[in-house]
Design a protein around this motif. Sequence first.
Motif, PDB file in Angstrom:
ATOM      1  N   PRO A  11       0.839  -1.200   0.000  1.00 18.65           N
ATOM      2  CA  PRO A  11       0.000   0.000   0.000  1.00 18.65           C
ATOM      3  C   PRO A  11       0.874   1.250   0.000  1.00 18.65           C
ATOM      4  O   PRO A  11       1.948   1.275   0.592  1.00 18.65           O
ATOM      5  CB  PRO A  11      -0.789  -0.130   1.310  1.00 18.65           C
ATOM      6  N   TRP A  16       0.432  -0.343  -6.705  1.00 23.63           N
ATOM      7  CA  TRP A  16      -0.894  -0.719  -6.210  1.00 23.63           C
ATOM      8  C   TRP A  16      -1.954   0.251  -6.707  1.00 23.63           C
ATOM      9  O   TRP A  16      -3.074  -0.148  -6.996  1.00 23.63           O
ATOM     10  CB  TRP A  16      -0.889  -0.784  -4.678  1.00 23.63           C
ATOM     11  N   GLU A  20      -4.976  -1.178  -9.180  1.00 22.50           N
ATOM     12  CA  GLU A  20      -6.318  -1.129  -8.610  1.00 22.50           C
ATOM     13  C   GLU A  20      -7.368  -1.046  -9.712  1.00 22.50           C
ATOM     14  O   GLU A  20      -8.541  -1.346  -9.508  1.00 22.50           O
ATOM     15  CB  GLU A  20      -6.428   0.099  -7.692  1.00 22.50           C
ATOM     16  N   TYR A  71       0.658  -8.526  -5.882  1.00 18.86           N
ATOM     17  CA  TYR A  71      -0.069  -8.636  -4.614  1.00 18.86           C
ATOM     18  C   TYR A  71       0.384  -9.785  -3.709  1.00 18.86           C
ATOM     19  O   TYR A  71      -0.052  -9.862  -2.563  1.00 18.86           O
ATOM     20  CB  TYR A  71      -1.566  -8.781  -4.893  1.00 18.86           C
ATOM     21  N   LYS A 274      -4.754  -6.780   0.458  1.00 25.57           N
ATOM     22  CA  LYS A 274      -5.257  -5.640   1.225  1.00 25.57           C
ATOM     23  C   LYS A 274      -5.527  -6.036   2.676  1.00 25.57           C
ATOM     24  O   LYS A 274      -5.215  -5.278   3.607  1.00 25.57           O
ATOM     25  CB  LYS A 274      -6.529  -5.099   0.578  1.00 25.57           C
ATOM     26  N   LEU A 285      -7.661  -0.294   5.252  1.00 22.47           N
ATOM     27  CA  LEU A 285      -7.516   0.325   3.937  1.00 22.47           C
ATOM     28  C   LEU A 285      -8.875   0.655   3.348  1.00 22.47           C
ATOM     29  O   LEU A 285      -9.841  -0.078   3.558  1.00 22.47           O
ATOM     30  CB  LEU A 285      -6.765  -0.626   2.998  1.00 22.47           C
TER      31      LEU A 285
END
Length: 287
Positions: A11, A16, A20, A71, A274, A285
């Motif tokens: 993050p 990221w 997204e 990820y 996440k 988040l």
Amino acid sequence: MNSDDVGLFGPGSVTWKVHEEPILLVAGLRSLYLQALHPRAMAGVAQNSNYRTDAWGRLVRTATYVATTIYGTTAEAEAAGLRLRRLHARMRATDPATGEEFRIDEPDLLRWVHVTEIESFLDTARRAGLPLTDDEVDGYYTEQRRAAALVGLDPQTVPGTAAEVAEYYRRIRPELRMTREAAETALFLTAPPLPWKLSLPVRVGVTLGPPRWAYFGIAGTALALLPAWARRMYGGLGLPTTALSADLTVRALRLALAALPRRYREGPMQQAAKERAARLTATPLPG
């Protein structure tokens, strides 16, 4: 090594932020059209891949690899890179112009695939409306040197800023051309066989219907998003109006995708990352 970390990026990274975006599904197709213009790289794919008979399986495997590098934990990303390097190390192909046998993990070929992929991700996301500063753009390219290292490249030999990517394309363009293999691959990418559950035959011998037409629209947008010089190589027009039309289409598609529930916009690996990051930082988040 920590087996429960935030991975290579985490993050707060530009990576990221870019990934997204569900619109990157169009970017992936754009990168394949672009990669096909390199004769030696195209020969390596054509002579070592079953993409024509297992197009969707290969797509899923590629998407899984990218998701793992973005990820997954550091250990997962490095393990995926090691598997890919071992696979590539066994592969050889024959140059269609010279007859020379070559390894498909040559640095020049790996660099071409890497640059076209990350430039496609970034260019598509920005043109779809993702706001990024110039520093963030350079930051994305610099961060992605970590992904380049996973496939066996020396990060210092990989473009790490927008200016370096532009210079890379300027230098490599004389090596690119439209070959028969490139044309056949582009045709296949534009009209691949759809998974049977998505095929809706409307008459004997023809598979059309909403999924097919939707895919045609995505493929057409991916082609229109190519740099003007690449569109000209495909026989299209490198006009500003073509690029403008592509921008409008991809922006509308991004808005449509953003309206989908989160479970459809995010893959399980992204959701897990996440949750892991929130747990490790004790900071929930958004999204």
